[in-house]
Design an enzyme around this catalytic site. Structure first.
Site, short mmCIF file in Angstrom:
data_model
loop_
_atom_site.label_atom_id
_atom_site.label_comp_id
_atom_site.label_asym_id
_atom_site.label_seq_id
_atom_site.Cartn_x
_atom_site.Cartn_y
_atom_site.Cartn_z
N GLU A 174 -6.77 -1.14 -3.43
CA GLU A 174 -7.17 0.26 -3.25
C GLU A 174 -6.85 1.09 -4.49
O GLU A 174 -5.79 0.91 -5.11
CB GLU A 174 -6.42 0.87 -2.05
CG GLU A 174 -6.78 2.33 -1.77
CD GLU A 174 -6.12 2.90 -0.51
OE1 GLU A 174 -5.08 2.33 -0.09
OE2 GLU A 174 -6.63 3.88 0.03
N ASP B 3 -3.11 7.14 -3.34
CA ASP B 3 -3.14 6.11 -2.30
C ASP B 3 -3.66 4.85 -2.97
O ASP B 3 -4.82 4.82 -3.41
CB ASP B 3 -4.06 6.60 -1.17
CG ASP B 3 -4.12 5.65 0.02
OD1 ASP B 3 -3.42 4.62 0.01
OD2 ASP B 3 -4.89 5.96 0.96
N HIS C 166 -11.72 6.77 2.18
CA HIS C 166 -11.66 8.10 2.81
C HIS C 166 -11.45 9.17 1.76
O HIS C 166 -10.94 8.89 0.67
CB HIS C 166 -10.48 8.14 3.79
CG HIS C 166 -9.20 7.59 3.18
ND1 HIS C 166 -8.31 8.38 2.52
CD2 HIS C 166 -8.72 6.33 3.10
CE1 HIS C 166 -7.30 7.63 2.07
NE2 HIS C 166 -7.53 6.37 2.40
N ASP D 239 0.87 -1.18 0.00
CA ASP D 239 0.00 0.00 0.00
C ASP D 239 0.90 1.23 0.00
O ASP D 239 1.71 1.41 0.92
CB ASP D 239 -0.90 -0.04 1.24
CG ASP D 239 -1.98 1.04 1.25
OD1 ASP D 239 -1.87 2.00 0.47
OD2 ASP D 239 -2.92 0.93 2.05
N HIS E 143 -6.23 11.56 5.06
CA HIS E 143 -7.51 11.02 5.55
C HIS E 143 -8.47 12.17 5.86
O HIS E 143 -8.75 12.48 7.01
CB HIS E 143 -7.30 10.11 6.76
CG HIS E 143 -6.53 8.87 6.43
ND1 HIS E 143 -5.27 8.61 6.92
CD2 HIS E 143 -6.82 7.83 5.62
CE1 HIS E 143 -4.84 7.45 6.43
NE2 HIS E 143 -5.75 6.96 5.64
N GLU F 55 -11.05 1.29 -0.48
CA GLU F 55 -10.14 0.19 -0.18
C GLU F 55 -10.82 -0.96 0.57
O GLU F 55 -10.82 -0.99 1.79
CB GLU F 55 -8.92 0.69 0.60
CG GLU F 55 -9.19 1.61 1.77
CD GLU F 55 -7.88 2.13 2.38
OE1 GLU F 55 -6.94 1.36 2.57
OE2 GLU F 55 -7.82 3.34 2.65
MN MN Z 1 -3.61 3.00 1.23
MN MN Z 2 -6.25 4.71 1.97
#
Ligand code: MN
Ligand code: MN
Length: 296
Positions: free
Chosen positions: A281, A96, A156, A85, A164, A189
């Protein structure tokens, strides 16, 4: 959305995708976590970006927030289920993105369930749609495989220098009645497990973040704080990065900044019942009614 701003979101996404694929190619039996982390840091810099946050390399029942410390000797083993990630930052505009690999090759139903859940979301996602519909789609897809979504992890919003931001996007329908934003950036995700379906904090902390700037007296803590502010701003950073820069005094400095409430700690997250965990994600950009998956 401003054209220049949009281009930065898109570039961060493209770099995130490229580096994710590179990191996945490194996830082979015998490779150390430290090597994967150092090589991906290097790759992100080669692209002219910075890490949006330290790469999370989370194995088997560890769901997220694992990252090698400077003395980490762990190596990947055949059959390990590894979540990679990561993200890129272009001047604070972030991506992300995550992918799960079975070390040594192949796939399994647990991996397919989370990939499939994310693909199902890609098929329906629109600006301002009900968040419950996204959550329900993830939940149904995952349960159709006989597994559980992780209830206390989810997607998010993302804003500049804020990984976030705004709405949480749960992996199960929590009947929030809320809608997605009209314009901006979010991440989705799905986390999937063959265990109980929720994560708990372990005592380990490899990743930290500036949460509240305060005056600190200790000179080593002050030095680290100045560095964090200049180098990472409000983005997460690795304990390892501080250790590599400041050596032996790092742990003491970090400890005092944490106890002063200046730094926030991301605990390594483990599945509560020790179940295996998978995750995929992507980052999504909404602009003028359209959706772009920036990390696809
Ligand atoms: Mn992530
Ligand atoms: Mn994330």
């Amino acid at each position: 959305m401003d054209k220049e701003e949009k281009e930065k979101w898109l570039l961060a996404g493209k770099i995130g995708k490229e580096v994710r694929q590179y990191a996945v190619s490194l996830a082979v039996p015998g490779e150390s976590l430290l090597d994967i982390a150092r090589k991906t840091d290097e790759k992100i810099r080669e692209y002219g970006a910075k890490p949006a946050f330290p790469i999370n390399i989370s194995i088997n029942n560890i769901a997220a927030h694992d990252h090698p410390n400077i003395d980490d000797e762990r190596k990947l083993k055949e059959g390990d289920i590894v979540k990679i990630d990561l993200g890129a930052s272009i001047d604070g505009y972030l991506s992300d993105t995550a992918e799960t690999v079975v070390v040594g090759g192949g796939s399994n139903k647990l991996v397919e369930a989370s990939r499939d859940a994310l693909n199902a979301v890609i098929g329906i996602i629109k600006p301002e749609m009900e968040i419950d519909v996204i959550s329900e789609t993830i939940e149904k897809t995952v349960r159709s495989y006989g597994f559980s979504p992780i209830v206390n992890l989810g997607g998010h919003g993302i804003k500049r220098f804020d990984l976030h931001a705004h709405d949480f996007i749960p992996n199960v329908n929590q009947h929030t009645g809320k809608r997605l934003i009209k314009e901006g950036v979010i991440a989705v995700e799905p986390f999937v497990t063959n265990g109980e379906g929720y994560v708990i904090d372990s005592s380990e902390v490899k990743i930290l973040m500036l949460q509240k700037e305060k005056p600190v007296r200790d000179p080593s803590a002050r030095k680290v704080l100045e560095y964090v502010k200049n180098e990472y701003n409000t983005l997460p950073f690795a304990r390892r990065w501080i250790e590599e820069r400041f050596g032996a005094m790092s742990n003491y400095a970090i400890k005092s900044l944490v106890s002063a409430g200046v730094l926030y700690e991301f605990h390594v997250l483990k599945e509560a019942s020790g179940g295996l965990v998978t995750q995929f994600e992507h980052t999504f950009l909404f602009d003028e009614g359209k959706v772009i998956v920036t990390t696809y």
